[in-house]
Motif scaffolding. Structure first.
Motif, PDB file in Angstrom:
ATOM      1  N   LEU A  44       0.821  -1.198   0.000  1.00 53.18           N
ATOM      2  CA  LEU A  44       0.000   0.000   0.000  1.00 53.18           C
ATOM      3  C   LEU A  44       0.867   1.265   0.000  1.00 53.18           C
ATOM      4  O   LEU A  44       0.527   2.254  -0.638  1.00 53.18           O
ATOM      5  N   CYS A  45       2.003   1.224   0.687  1.00 54.37           N
ATOM      6  CA  CYS A  45       2.832   2.417   0.851  1.00 54.37           C
ATOM      7  C   CYS A  45       3.674   2.766  -0.377  1.00 54.37           C
ATOM      8  O   CYS A  45       3.727   3.923  -0.771  1.00 54.37           O
ATOM      9  N   CYS A  46       4.315   1.769  -0.980  1.00 48.91           N
ATOM     10  CA  CYS A  46       5.247   2.074  -2.083  1.00 48.91           C
ATOM     11  C   CYS A  46       4.886   1.415  -3.412  1.00 48.91           C
ATOM     12  O   CYS A  46       5.493   1.722  -4.431  1.00 48.91           O
ATOM     13  N   GLY A  47       3.934   0.483  -3.407  1.00 44.00           N
ATOM     14  CA  GLY A  47       3.512  -0.153  -4.650  1.00 44.00           C
ATOM     15  C   GLY A  47       4.313  -1.378  -5.072  1.00 44.00           C
ATOM     16  O   GLY A  47       4.039  -1.957  -6.119  1.00 44.00           O
ATOM     17  N   ALA A  48       5.282  -1.791  -4.272  1.00 42.25           N
ATOM     18  CA  ALA A  48       6.073  -2.980  -4.627  1.00 42.25           C
ATOM     19  C   ALA A  48       5.177  -4.214  -4.711  1.00 42.25           C
ATOM     20  O   ALA A  48       4.259  -4.374  -3.908  1.00 42.25           O
ATOM     21  N   GLN A  49       5.434  -5.090  -5.679  1.00 41.30           N
ATOM     22  CA  GLN A  49       4.696  -6.347  -5.787  1.00 41.30           C
ATOM     23  C   GLN A  49       5.117  -7.262  -4.643  1.00 41.30           C
ATOM     24  O   GLN A  49       6.302  -7.527  -4.462  1.00 41.30           O
ATOM     25  N   LEU A  50       4.127  -7.747  -3.878  1.00 38.06           N
ATOM     26  CA  LEU A  50       4.433  -8.566  -2.707  1.00 38.06           C
ATOM     27  C   LEU A  50       3.973 -10.009  -2.826  1.00 38.06           C
ATOM     28  O   LEU A  50       4.737 -10.937  -2.549  1.00 38.06           O
ATOM     29  N   PHE A  51       2.702 -10.217  -3.215  1.00 32.91           N
ATOM     30  CA  PHE A  51       2.135 -11.558  -3.261  1.00 32.91           C
ATOM     31  C   PHE A  51       1.243 -11.719  -4.485  1.00 32.91           C
ATOM     32  O   PHE A  51       0.566 -10.784  -4.896  1.00 32.91           O
ATOM     33  N   SER A  52       1.215 -12.926  -5.034  1.00 35.42           N
ATOM     34  CA  SER A  52       0.331 -13.269  -6.141  1.00 35.42           C
ATOM     35  C   SER A  52      -0.897 -13.989  -5.589  1.00 35.42           C
ATOM     36  O   SER A  52      -0.799 -14.754  -4.619  1.00 35.42           O
ATOM     37  N   SER A  53      -2.027 -13.779  -6.244  1.00 31.34           N
ATOM     38  CA  SER A  53      -3.233 -14.509  -5.849  1.00 31.34           C
ATOM     39  C   SER A  53      -3.037 -16.015  -6.032  1.00 31.34           C
ATOM     40  O   SER A  53      -3.743 -16.813  -5.412  1.00 31.34           O
ATOM     41  N   GLU A  54      -2.082 -16.409  -6.858  1.00 31.21           N
ATOM     42  CA  GLU A  54      -1.805 -17.834  -7.088  1.00 31.21           C
ATOM     43  C   GLU A  54      -1.262 -18.528  -5.837  1.00 31.21           C
ATOM     44  O   GLU A  54      -1.326 -19.745  -5.731  1.00 31.21           O
ATOM     45  N   THR A  55      -0.707 -17.759  -4.894  1.00 30.14           N
ATOM     46  CA  THR A  55      -0.155 -18.352  -3.673  1.00 30.14           C
ATOM     47  C   THR A  55      -1.040 -18.065  -2.453  1.00 30.14           C
ATOM     48  O   THR A  55      -0.662 -18.396  -1.336  1.00 30.14           O
TER      49      THR A  55
END
Length: 124
Positions: A44-55
């Motif tokens: 939410l803060c920086c926009g980095a990709q963290l998790f995929s819905s696939e996991t």
């Protein structure tokens, strides 16, 4: 000299408490705990990709749970708050508090990244 925290202007009070002050949302209240759409969960803060819905999986705990993060975009630190020993999960890019990781998740990793909805932004 008082310095104003710029995150206070960018986040709601709940988001600030969770992401910057290491708070926790009540279980079964977050926007993503029972969310089923396909896509990517970003910081939410920086926009980095963290998790995929696939996991993502239903852990029954009331928080969004994932068995693996995307790439190397999260980091962990020892957390001894509240008289417990836990492993805190943080955004590697901006140090936002995301939640905690436990060793009771499903295969293939056996991990459960238990993450606050308020620290995430979903992208289809």
């Amino acid at each position: 000299m008082e310095t104003k925290d710029p995150w206070k202007d960018k986040l709601t009070a709940e988001q600030y408490d969770i992401c910057r002050m290491k708070g926790t949302e009540p279980p079964f209240t977050g926007a993503y705990y029972n969310f089923k759409e396909k896509g990517v969960y970003r910081c939410l803060c920086c926009g980095a990709q963290l998790f995929s819905s696939e996991t993502k999986f239903d852990s029954g705990t009331g928080w969004p749970s994932f068995w693996e993060p995307i790439l190397d975009n999260v980091k962990t630190e020892k957390d001894t708050s509240y008289g417990m020993l836990r492993v805190e999960v943080l955004c590697k890019n901006c140090n936002a508090h995301l939640g905690h990781v436990f060793e009771d998740g499903p295969n293939p990793t056996g991990l459960r990244y238990c993450i606050n909805s308020a620290s995430l932004k979903f992208e289809k």
